[in-house]
Every structure is written in C-alpha cells, then in structure tokens.
Design a protein around this motif. Structure first.
Motif: not given
Length: 304
Positions: A49, A53, A165, A172
């Motif tokens: 992440k 991200y 994302r 995820f």
C-alpha cells in the motif's frame, strides 16, 4: 537450594510427560507459525500500500467526441475547458493537495498505446481520434482523492475522474481475507495448544500428588508448589514459539529474500528484519498463554 529443587522438579515433569510435552511444542509451533505468517502478510500488505498508493495517480479523462455523458453534450473538450481545469488545479482549493499535475494529449496517449500493445493485430485499427486527452494528477496524500474528485467531477469537458487505487483494491481485499483466514486457523490451533497445556499440567500434577502433599505439610507456599508446573508449560510453549520464529525466519530468507526477491524486484517484500519484529511477540504470547492456562488448571485440580 530452592532454585535447584525447582529445576529438578521441572526436569522430572518434562520427562514423565514427554509425549504430551512434545505435542504441546508441536501444536504451539504450528499455531504460532500461522500467527506469524498472518502478521507478515499484514506487513506485506502495508508495504504494498505504501509503495503502490504512493505511485498511483488520479486520472481526469476529458470528453471525447461522441460521449453520451451530459457534461460532454457539446462534444470534445475545448481548449477553453482545458484551461479552466488548469485554473482549478492551480486554485487555493486544490493546489495544496496536488504534488504534480500532468496533461496527456491524445497524440501522447496514442503513442503510449502503441508502445504498450505493440504487435497486437487488433491494435492496428485504433487511431489518434479514438484516444482521450486526460490530466494525470499525483496527490500529496492519495487518501484525499475525494477532494479532487468532488471539484472536478461534472465540470464541462470532464467525462470522468478515476482513482487508480481501485485497481489494487481487489488484490488487497484478497490478501486481507487470506490474513483473516490464517488468523482464524491460528486461533483454533492456539485453543488446541491451550487445552494440551492444561492436560499436560493436570497429568503432571496428578503424577506428583504425593510430593506436593509432602510440600504442603512442611509449609511450602502455594507459589513454590505451583511454580515448577507453571514453568513446565511455559518452557514447552516457549520452545514451540522459538521454533515458529526460526521457521518463519528460514522461510522468509530462502523463499522470499533469496528466491522471490530476485524474481520480483518491482515491489517491496518482507525480510528477516520483519520476522525479528514478530518473533518476540510470538514468544510473549506463548509464555503468557501457557502461564495463564497453568494457573487456571492448578487452581482447579490442586487444593493449594
């Protein structure tokens, strides 16, 4: 003298219930390996992440010719509309949120398309007119995507605002669910380990009921009588925790650091240092669990 006696009693208890002790070690080892694996998986998700991200951008796709969207009723986005979007990006409302904006023309999008799908027969039918101009906006904080989307969505010349994302959300989600399943299985194994510890302590206490009776008669304290039994469970669980930590360390070293890291060098991966962070927690969980189970068992089955 007291320490020597306690150590002697621990050795006697472990030898008398060797098979049960080995079972406690193995079950603790397996359960804490699952717990540690779940912890490493969560660390891996956090690393992904932070890395992905930080790289993703907000894509503001401008109206192409023939779009059915209401805000695109006038046709393809005009230079005036593009200038108005630039002005919004530089406004006090959005400028503090944006790290770097970039405008991609239809020609640039077409060149990127050709490079990506080079050699594909179906791609030969695509022309520059089929491409969409867009703004690519890198945010200072990707979590504040909604601020940019609220301002730009529905603007004249803007067909859609997309957060990249979302591409990773399904990945995820799978990883997080796998982690939850691993934790659930580990919890069941920990329950089994706790039950084994209680049975082991109970058998050890029953096999030495004569010795503990004599100790009570000579005035030994409750703690002094119970301590060898408590330490037996703690030692067995601690060995299982150490084996779990060692197994995780070896697994990470040979499977991830030495092999997978050489094959997949575009994502950050967990390493031995992450195992060293988790291993003490596994040991603490095992020892505390064993001590609590021992105390509860001794209070129930020993009249001390």
């Amino acid at each position: 003298m007291r320490l020597q006696f306690i150590l002697s009693e621990i050795g006697i208890g472990l030898r008398r219930n060797l098979s049960m002790t080995v079972a406690v070690i193995l079950v603790t080892f397996i359960s804490l390996t699952f717990v540690g694996a779940a912890g490493l998986l969560q660390i891996q998700v956090g690393k992904l992440k932070d890395d992905w991200y930080g790289k993703v951008e907000v894509s503001v796709f401008l109206c192409p010719a023939g779009s059915p969207n209401v805000q695109c009723a006038d046709g393809e986005a005009t230079p005036e509309q593009i200038d108005a979007i630039w002005a919004l990006l530089d406004s006090p409302e959005l400028a503090p949120e944006i790290q770097k904006p970039y405008f991609e023309t239809k020609e640039e999008a077409f060149r990127s398309f050709q490079e990506y799908f080079e050699g594909q027969d179906w791609a030969q039918a695509i022309t520059v007119d089929d491409m969409q101009a867009s703004f690519r906006i890198k945010l200072k904080d990707p979590e504040r995507y909604e601020i940019v989307a609220d301002v730009l969505s529905g603007r004249p010349g803007v067909e859609s605002v997309e957060d990249q994302r979302k591409i990773f959300d399904s990945l995820f989600l799978v990883l997080n669910r796998a982690s939850v399943m691993t934790v659930g299985l580990a919890a069941l194994m920990l329950v089994a380990a706790t039950l084994l510890i209680t049975v082991t302590i109970r058998l050890s206490a029953l096999s030495r009921s004569r010795e503990t009776g004599i100790m009570r008669l000579v005035g030994a304290s409750n703690l002094f009588i119970q301590l060898p039994f408590m330490l037996e469970g703690a030692i067995a669980a601690g060995i299982g925790a150490l084996l779990a930590g060692g197994g995780l360390w070896l697994g990470v070293k040979y499977l991830i650091t030495d092999w997978l890291a050489g094959q997949v060098d575009w994502v950050p991966l967990v390493g031995q240092s992450d195992v060293l962070l988790i291993a003490p927690l596994l040991l603490a969980v095992a020892v505390v669990l064993a001590l609590v189970a021992s105390v509860v068992t001794l209070r129930r089955y020993m009249k001390v």
